[in-house]
Write a protein that holds these residues in place. Sequence first.
Motif, mmCIF file in Angstrom:
data_model
loop_
_atom_site.group_PDB
_atom_site.id
_atom_site.type_symbol
_atom_site.label_atom_id
_atom_site.label_comp_id
_atom_site.label_asym_id
_atom_site.label_seq_id
_atom_site.Cartn_x
_atom_site.Cartn_y
_atom_site.Cartn_z
ATOM 1 N N ARG A 149 0.835 -1.202 0.000
ATOM 2 C CA ARG A 149 0.000 0.000 0.000
ATOM 3 C C ARG A 149 0.869 1.250 0.000
ATOM 4 N NH1 ARG A 149 -1.755 -0.722 6.394
ATOM 5 N NH2 ARG A 149 0.258 -0.049 7.172
ATOM 6 N N ARG A 166 0.434 5.858 -0.566
ATOM 7 C CA ARG A 166 -0.425 7.008 -0.860
ATOM 8 C C ARG A 166 0.434 8.175 -1.305
ATOM 9 N NH1 ARG A 166 -3.901 6.762 4.732
ATOM 10 N NH2 ARG A 166 -5.417 5.197 4.087
ATOM 11 N N VAL A 213 0.210 12.562 -2.085
ATOM 12 C CA VAL A 213 -0.498 13.834 -2.142
ATOM 13 C C VAL A 213 0.366 14.756 -2.991
ATOM 14 C CG1 VAL A 213 -1.363 15.782 -0.815
ATOM 15 C CG2 VAL A 213 -1.434 13.486 0.162
ATOM 16 N N SER A 224 4.045 8.348 0.697
ATOM 17 C CA SER A 224 4.175 7.586 1.946
ATOM 18 C C SER A 224 5.354 6.625 1.920
ATOM 19 C CB SER A 224 2.890 6.803 2.227
ATOM 20 O OG SER A 224 2.738 5.756 1.287
ATOM 21 N N PRO A 273 8.401 4.622 9.401
ATOM 22 C CA PRO A 273 7.276 4.314 10.281
ATOM 23 C C PRO A 273 7.597 4.506 11.766
ATOM 24 C CG PRO A 273 8.198 2.298 9.341
ATOM 25 C CD PRO A 273 8.870 3.453 8.654
ATOM 26 N N THR A 274 8.860 4.445 12.122
ATOM 27 C CA THR A 274 9.160 4.580 13.543
ATOM 28 C C THR A 274 9.420 6.038 13.923
ATOM 29 O OG1 THR A 274 11.435 3.970 13.009
ATOM 30 C CG2 THR A 274 10.023 2.237 13.868
ATOM 31 N N PHE A 325 8.208 9.298 11.977
ATOM 32 C CA PHE A 325 7.663 9.930 10.778
ATOM 33 C C PHE A 325 7.878 11.431 10.769
ATOM 34 C CE2 PHE A 325 4.303 11.894 8.255
ATOM 35 C CZ PHE A 325 4.513 11.247 7.053
ATOM 36 N N LEU A 331 6.949 14.485 7.978
ATOM 37 C CA LEU A 331 6.330 14.749 6.675
ATOM 38 C C LEU A 331 7.323 15.302 5.653
ATOM 39 C CD1 LEU A 331 3.649 14.761 5.073
ATOM 40 C CD2 LEU A 331 3.351 17.133 5.789
ATOM 41 N N PHE A 384 -8.639 17.563 5.722
ATOM 42 C CA PHE A 384 -7.722 16.535 5.354
ATOM 43 C C PHE A 384 -6.309 16.957 5.741
ATOM 44 C CE2 PHE A 384 -4.583 16.028 2.120
ATOM 45 C CZ PHE A 384 -4.462 14.674 2.079
ATOM 46 N N CYS A 423 -2.241 15.983 5.500
ATOM 47 C CA CYS A 423 -1.205 15.156 4.886
ATOM 48 C C CYS A 423 -0.585 14.217 5.897
ATOM 49 C CB CYS A 423 -0.079 16.041 4.355
ATOM 50 S SG CYS A 423 -0.394 16.688 2.742
ATOM 51 N N GLU A 424 -0.352 14.796 7.061
ATOM 52 C CA GLU A 424 0.334 14.065 8.117
ATOM 53 C C GLU A 424 -0.375 12.748 8.429
ATOM 54 O OE1 GLU A 424 2.824 16.174 9.753
ATOM 55 O OE2 GLU A 424 3.584 14.536 10.972
ATOM 56 N N TYR A 427 -2.709 11.299 6.595
ATOM 57 C CA TYR A 427 -2.971 10.493 5.405
ATOM 58 C C TYR A 427 -1.741 9.666 5.030
ATOM 59 C CZ TYR A 427 -4.668 9.485 0.656
ATOM 60 O OH TYR A 427 -5.099 8.880 -0.495
ATOM 61 N N LEU A 428 -0.577 10.257 5.193
ATOM 62 C CA LEU A 428 0.651 9.592 4.752
ATOM 63 C C LEU A 428 1.455 9.000 5.898
ATOM 64 C CD1 LEU A 428 1.931 12.422 2.391
ATOM 65 C CD2 LEU A 428 0.850 10.308 1.678
ATOM 66 N N GLY A 429 1.206 9.500 7.100
ATOM 67 C CA GLY A 429 2.157 9.242 8.178
ATOM 68 C C GLY A 429 1.841 8.077 9.069
ATOM 69 N N GLY A 430 2.266 8.230 10.328
ATOM 70 C CA GLY A 430 2.112 7.157 11.291
ATOM 71 C C GLY A 430 2.857 5.946 10.810
ATOM 72 N N ASP A 431 2.256 4.780 10.999
ATOM 73 C CA ASP A 431 2.949 3.571 10.554
ATOM 74 C C ASP A 431 2.393 3.097 9.212
ATOM 75 O OD1 ASP A 431 0.547 2.725 11.357
ATOM 76 O OD2 ASP A 431 1.259 1.234 12.796
ATOM 77 N N PHE A 432 1.873 4.029 8.417
ATOM 78 C CA PHE A 432 1.317 3.614 7.126
ATOM 79 C C PHE A 432 2.374 2.937 6.264
ATOM 80 C CE2 PHE A 432 -0.210 4.088 2.765
ATOM 81 C CZ PHE A 432 -1.484 3.559 2.921
#
Lengths: 1086, 440
Positions: A613, A615, A617, A643, A648-649, A651, A653, B18, B20-21, B23-28
Amino acid sequence: MKKFSLVLSLVLFTMGFAFAQRTVVGQITDGDGAPLIGATILVKGTDSGTVTDIDGKYSVNVPDGANTLELSYTGYETQEIVLGVSNVVNATLSEGVTLETAVVTALGVKRSEKALGYSVQQVGGDDIGRSGASNAVDALVGKAAGIQVTRSSGTAGGGSRILIRGVTSMVGDNQPLIVIDGVRTNNETQQSQAETAGTAVSNRLMDLNPDDIESINVLKGAAATALYGTSGASGVILITTKKGNKGEKFSVDFSSSVGFDNITNMIDLQNEYAQGWSGGYDDPSTGSSTSWGPRISELEYSTDPNHPNAPGANAFFADGTYRYDPNGFIVPKGTGNGQAANVYDNVTPFFQTGNTFNNSVAISGGSETATVRLSVSDRRENGIVPNNEYDRQTVKLSSSLSPTKDFTISGSVNYSKSEFVKIQQGSNTSGLLLGLLRTPATFDNSGGLGSDAVDNPSAYIFPDFRQRNYRGGGGYDNPYWTVNLAKGFEDVDRVFGNLQLNYQIDPWLNIGINSGYDIASDVRKQEFEVNSRTNAAGRILHDDFKTKVFDNYLNFTGNGNLTDDITFNYLANATLFSFNSSQNFATGDGLVFSGFRDMSNATQVTGGNDIERYRQVGFGAQVEAGFQNMLYLTLTARQDYDSRLGNPTDFNLSNTGFFYPSASLAWVFSEVLGSSDAFSFGKLRLSWAQVGAPPPDPYSTSSVFGPFSVGDGWGDNINFPIAGRTGFDNANLLGNPNLTPELSTTFEIGADLRFLRNRLGLDVTYYNRKTVDAILNASLPRSTGYANVWLNSGEMTSNGIEVTLNATPVSNKNFQWNSQVNFTKSESIVDKLAPGIERLFLAGFNTAGTYLVEGNQYGAIFGGAYLREGAGVDGIDESLNIPAGAVVINDNPDSPEYGFQAVDPTQRAIGNPNPDFIIGWNNVLSYKRFTANFLLDWREGGDLWNGTAWALSFFGTSQLTADTREETAAPIEGVKSDGTPNDIPVVRDQSYWTSSVGGFGAVGEQFVQDGGWVRLREVGLSYRLPDYGRLRGGSLGVSGRNLWFQTDYEGIDPETSLTGTGNGQGFDYFNMPSTRSVIVTLNLNF
Amino acid sequence: MKQTKILFGCFFTIFSLFSCESYLGGDFNADPNNPVEVPIAAQIPSIQINLVDVYGGQFSRNNNQLMQQVEGVARQCTGFNSYSGLVPSRFSTVWTNIYENILNEIKIAQKVAAEEGYAHYTGMLNIMEAYTLMISTDVWDDMPYVEAFQGINNLNPRFDTQATIYEIIFNLLDESITLLQGGDGGLAIGNDDVYYEGDIGLWIKAAYAIKARGLLKHNKFAEAQDAAKLSFTSPDENLGFLYPDQNAAAPWYRYNRDRTGDIEFHPQMGNLMQGLNDTARLNIIQSTFRISHPYMTAKFHQELISYREMQFLIAETDLWLNQSGTAEGYHAYLEGIKASFKELNLPDSDYEIYVGQSDIDPGMGNLDIEDVMIQKYIGLYLCPEVYSDWRRTNIPKLTPVTGRSVPVRWEYSADEYSFNLNAPEVGSVNIFSDRVGWNR
């Protein structure tokens, strides 16, 4: 059909269809009074329009309120005619030089072709239709400069690989982005088995019915694709589908075709020597793999079980009859029953004539406020390999509604359903050609049944469920077994389309929203019956792929004149994109009994899930300024967030974002110089762009553990859980949280020149692309504990030249000849991989695989080489290429390979699979109602490793081994270790071909062959039907695909790709043969 | 224009909601199917099964082919059999399995065990590490260790000498024995240990057996014999893994099933055994290499080191230490043979008939090294260790398949040659003459 009409009338009803309009008819001619065929008539201010027929005549519906017709024809001045009371409008167009053709560019923005500072090429729906290809990718061969299409094999439902301007990325997908009606669509290839084995792969663009394609635009360079951001890095194929037109009369198009396919060619097999080793005959029951036996002419049959040469008891049924041949077992001539041993042709009866049936119907029409088009198609293919099938049904509905003049809502829905039955191929013991081509001439795979063996199990399975094959049940599957008991099934359901809103507030402000969806389900089952050679215990594999792609755009556009001299247009946009592909898989091993190939019959079932997966923007902007219709400057900028760059550990932007700019300039210098009859138009193009790309795979920024399988690849690996435990192992690929996007910078210069009133056109483009920080899975010495690590370390330089020559040598009332030549040359040199790393594996085998090799072209064939003088010598041998010196001969008299070529201990770049150039020459000739076309496809150079021939040389089944095994002893060309010419005579017999310089040995270079070709890709003849009653034209035609080719390659066909659509190209290993096809098509329009 | 305002309003509401943070971030971008860390017990089955699989797989196929117990007769195996196919690229997979799937995994698990203070896990992991290093250095001589396993932090690990590797091996074994004799530090080994299911006593015995094997190669006969005596007391204690069934079948079964006809029983060994009237054992092992083979079965206890090897070791060292041998050595010799019959599932009566021959059992005091080594060669059929024995003693006498000598070591991995700047030059290793450290 009844249901179908009902659905349609409902749709039309809900859209408030109205027919308030008038019909205008007329004829368009040129200055000499000759009718202009295919001139465009547009009702100004509406979407209504048509083209003239063969007599230059037209009929167009003019909606209420409209009063101007716009008449245009390429190379002629566009004319506007204000309608009076008369419904008959005849007109004469004069030849001119204006060039206001609008082309669809990135993000669906229509721009004047004249203003473009980069190269775009359009392929029309007619050309796609004429090709007879079921896959839109195949239809593009030779029709645009800068593209390279490789069909993976002749398998029904097999995919094709397409490249625009060669490769852009080192390890990422190099195939272009596919955009259908403005939204990104997946052209994925889902691999569920090893790349070099398993069944042929498909590419998802096959799900689109080619009859639904209006046109295809090929966006080549980075400047053209910059607005697509990262996903456009490898070029973009923009597909516009057919739609209903406003005010267009309701019409029905019906098309039906039937095609027949044949195998093109076969590898040359020997039919002189029997199964065996060292000149002695071996019975199939011995398991002997080779054909190094005695001459077949010195053998005969016997049925006497007491014969001294009778095989062991396991070669006989309980009743004493011989299992493997109805004639009996084979014995030396003079000792048996006098019936000479047969020479069996296993190949010819095996392949069949494939067939294709295609039917489609489309209904379209429109009112003042709404349009609709509905199409339905059904395609059924039966391959040249028995039981290989591909069926596809599609339904597509597109409609639009404009409740007010400035507001339009439109959308489309495609549903396609495909069913494949695929056959095992390539490098696996169930692979079809593997078993077929290795079979000795003394063994009949069909057991005397010939082609009936496909439907008669006694040819391939004994009553005790043991397999009947030439190796006594071991070795490779009998081909008739493979096509019946090792089938792969794929069932694809896919829905894709878009929903679009457009609000034209003002010429300076248009707001558009375009949302695309693409949801595909691909359910697969692969069966291996008990006693299959790949899985003797029997195995069932289930793979359930679900891929979801969502793509959303918000666009603000506008245009107008700033001053009398300066035109201006702009675009500002935001995009949201998401990709999610989930694979559920289950493997059932150890089937309890034969004859029931289902998961419920397995003694061990393992399963799992795999999700990919990501994504994106993005925010983008473009401005175009034009000065005096002569000089155009376009600037674009885009900021993307992806993304796949996220850690992941931890993040952040800003780590996921990257910016890229582009600038392009178009100078229509003919506006300055003035044009004449001889020189009609001239434009120079110049552009510069920078594009970034994220890691090709998600999750590359971290390292993971998994329950990976255990084994060494020589037999099947075993999978956890094992003995009730599962075990986790740190992945061999080391993640890298510091990855940044790879960057490529492209410079492009080109010219568009037209002469003789546009009868002759020449378009030339040169580009240079430099990629730095290329992300690659750099190989590590395994002593680091890992096999690969993701690194931003690669550098690659690409150069290319594209030339398109358009000519209309003849054009008069009855006869027109249009000819187009597309020339493509592209070269990508790997400048740098990673520190200390000279090569990087892409695909293939140990003896010959595809690698990135520093200093070489992309994807070099790499493998074992003969030892040459200078190898390993400092100052002479500084790269991984083959040293220039003479081949060194093994002159150690103690060696079993005395007199053979010595082996270089270093593996080398032994071939370059990239063609030197590609030329497509496409011709359409029309005489009255007849149209003939042909397309010659010339690919110069491009090596292929003929692994099939390599392996067959070991088995002694190829003609080569029959020719050489009894040749007069002679020295092999080369030098001895002291540098003197070789004088050691050898015979290239079994000892040679089974040594380290033969099949399965350490050397691959002797079977690297030139894979270039000249091919009659398409040829066709059609007749345009006259109007008759309600029939409004149509055509009847016959076309051929791939009817003839000429090549130096010694395999079946150099157009082959074992790895399907992947980056590793250039080797052939028992791949499925290619096909030639003849197709008869009937089109009727009502 | 009112409409316009509404439209704009809608768009900006959507885009402000919405982020970005999120939508794209975390553990995605974290792999949902694979964890970034696992508990130690989740790693053990993978390490252990990988180890038996490589030992019963490539080590057995290569070494026992060189030792002419089996013969490569088709496809790539003909080249291996005649030595011409023993090129670096053919050793890439086995090198990868050793470094990546075994040693590096052990290193990761050892770190967790050390951090948590799980002393028994450390002991067990050290024994597995010592064993892996020993089988590797015995065929590759010098190899990277001290600078290895650092991923991207050291792309070119230096090669350590075999003497260094062996020093590390013996230290690891001694340390393990001490650790295993103490407390477990909070986590007892459970049934993730597929070899012994956490039986510490057996692990200590295995450590001694491995130590004995190593000492023997360094001609430390007395110490080797002492260690062997502290090791296994019956074949039931052999270190190894019982492959359960055809779905997770033992390496030789898988090979015979998936590569049928490539490798068969070697006539050299057949002739040797025939000369000794070794018919019961020969009848079993000379069967065609198919899935129906009576010994190479799917459900198979693949050994790493065995009781019978220790018995033969005691018998051999006894002869080196005491001119014509003692009763202890003599009994160990017979015990080794007996255990071999048991390994092949043959009844004791067959063993009795066999050793009833005077040239097999010449009586106490009449054994010589040749007797012991020949019986060890037969008794350790398919066990890669016979390659070390042959290189030490040159028993049995083998005629090279081609050329003048049988290879005395393996080539390094082609990958290591290509990607490690500290690897020796390609072509600098001569597999026919470059003997490994203890063999010089």
